[in-house]
Design a protein around this motif. Sequence first.
Motif, PDB file in Angstrom:
ATOM      1  N   GLY A  68       0.782  -1.226   0.000  1.00 43.99           N
ATOM      2  CA  GLY A  68       0.000   0.000   0.000  1.00 43.99           C
ATOM      3  C   GLY A  68       0.812   1.273   0.000  1.00 43.99           C
ATOM      4  N   ALA A  69       2.127   1.165   0.186  1.00 42.57           N
ATOM      5  CA  ALA A  69       2.980   2.351   0.284  1.00 42.57           C
ATOM      6  C   ALA A  69       3.473   2.803  -1.091  1.00 42.57           C
ATOM      7  N   LEU A  70       3.911   4.064  -1.129  1.00 38.98           N
ATOM      8  CA  LEU A  70       4.403   4.674  -2.362  1.00 38.98           C
ATOM      9  C   LEU A  70       5.856   5.101  -2.186  1.00 38.98           C
ATOM     10  N   LEU A  71       6.671   4.794  -3.191  1.00 43.14           N
ATOM     11  CA  LEU A  71       8.073   5.197  -3.226  1.00 43.14           C
ATOM     12  C   LEU A  71       8.240   6.243  -4.323  1.00 43.14           C
ATOM     13  N   ARG A  72       9.019   7.291  -4.044  1.00 40.66           N
ATOM     14  CA  ARG A  72       9.277   8.333  -5.035  1.00 40.66           C
ATOM     15  C   ARG A  72      10.746   8.336  -5.420  1.00 40.66           C
ATOM     16  N   VAL A  73      11.003   8.357  -6.729  1.00 46.25           N
ATOM     17  CA  VAL A  73      12.353   8.548  -7.247  1.00 46.25           C
ATOM     18  C   VAL A  73      12.257   9.625  -8.325  1.00 46.25           C
ATOM     19  N   LYS A  74      13.388  10.075  -8.822  1.00 50.58           N
ATOM     20  CA  LYS A  74      13.384  11.120  -9.849  1.00 50.58           C
ATOM     21  C   LYS A  74      14.100  10.628 -11.090  1.00 50.58           C
ATOM     22  N   TYR A  75      13.484  10.859 -12.242  1.00 49.18           N
ATOM     23  CA  TYR A  75      14.067  10.459 -13.525  1.00 49.18           C
ATOM     24  C   TYR A  75      13.870  11.602 -14.518  1.00 49.18           C
ATOM     25  N   ARG A  76      14.976  12.090 -15.082  1.00 49.84           N
ATOM     26  CA  ARG A  76      14.937  13.219 -16.013  1.00 49.84           C
ATOM     27  C   ARG A  76      14.196  14.414 -15.425  1.00 49.84           C
ATOM     28  N   ASN A  84       3.337  -0.238  -4.168  1.00 45.52           N
ATOM     29  CA  ASN A  84       3.170  -1.667  -3.884  1.00 45.52           C
ATOM     30  C   ASN A  84       1.686  -1.891  -3.556  1.00 45.52           C
ATOM     31  N   ARG A  85       0.921  -2.249  -4.578  1.00 47.18           N
ATOM     32  CA  ARG A  85      -0.525  -2.383  -4.387  1.00 47.18           C
ATOM     33  C   ARG A  85      -0.879  -3.679  -3.663  1.00 47.18           C
ATOM     34  N   THR A  86      -1.826  -3.561  -2.755  1.00 50.55           N
ATOM     35  CA  THR A  86      -2.282  -4.733  -2.001  1.00 50.55           C
ATOM     36  C   THR A  86      -3.231  -5.565  -2.859  1.00 50.55           C
ATOM     37  N   ASP A  87      -3.533  -6.767  -2.387  1.00 48.89           N
ATOM     38  CA  ASP A  87      -4.489  -7.614  -3.106  1.00 48.89           C
ATOM     39  C   ASP A  87      -5.857  -6.934  -3.187  1.00 48.89           C
ATOM     40  N   GLU A  88      -6.236  -6.233  -2.126  1.00 46.54           N
ATOM     41  CA  GLU A  88      -7.513  -5.521  -2.118  1.00 46.54           C
ATOM     42  C   GLU A  88      -7.525  -4.417  -3.177  1.00 46.54           C
TER      43      GLU A  88
END
Length: 206
Positions: A68-76, A84-88
């Motif tokens: 359920g959490a979100l990771l942020r990275v930077k590209y260009r 990371n989506r849960t089964d629900e």
Amino acid sequence: MNAQGVETMDSPPADPKRRRVLIAATSALGAVGVGFVAVPFISSMNPSAKARAAGAPVMADVSKLEPGALLRVKYRGQPIWVVNRTDEMLAALPTMDPKLVDPASEVPQQPEYCQNPTRSINQSKYFVAIGICTHLGCAPTYRPEFAPDDLGKDWKGGWFCPCHGSKFDLAGRVFKGVPAPTNLVIPKHKYVNENTILVGEDEGAA
């Protein structure tokens, strides 16, 4: 004595060996000087480290990304989201189709390998997208909760853009009746291993 009656002293005869040494030394110093001038000029023609890095693929380590959490990275220079989506969350995606403009992702906002119900490689739980609203380029807010008071009982997770009210589901698909015209853009990417996603390069890259 010269023609004007002034006494002069004859120059000593030139030493050919000494002359060669002086010429060689002068030439060497001249070459070094040219070298010092040329180095900055040649270096200026090479791209800077910042310019090289601007287009380089980036790694996203999802080994510690909670469900359920979100990771942020930077590209260009752009924000990239990895969720990371849960089964629900995944189970809710098909139920959103009637509310969406382009549920089948027919508009090419993603690589072909992400044109599927989850808009991910092999319909993975991980969702990768450019975190920019397709309306006017604002940054939507991640709202993973189901049925919050401000978004209504039909909300099953996604992104809400606070600038003009556009909404996207957990596959980055745009809702009907909002300013954004198309789904969120998905960059090319691939899995290096089960815990690492490389953004900016895929299997079709040279």
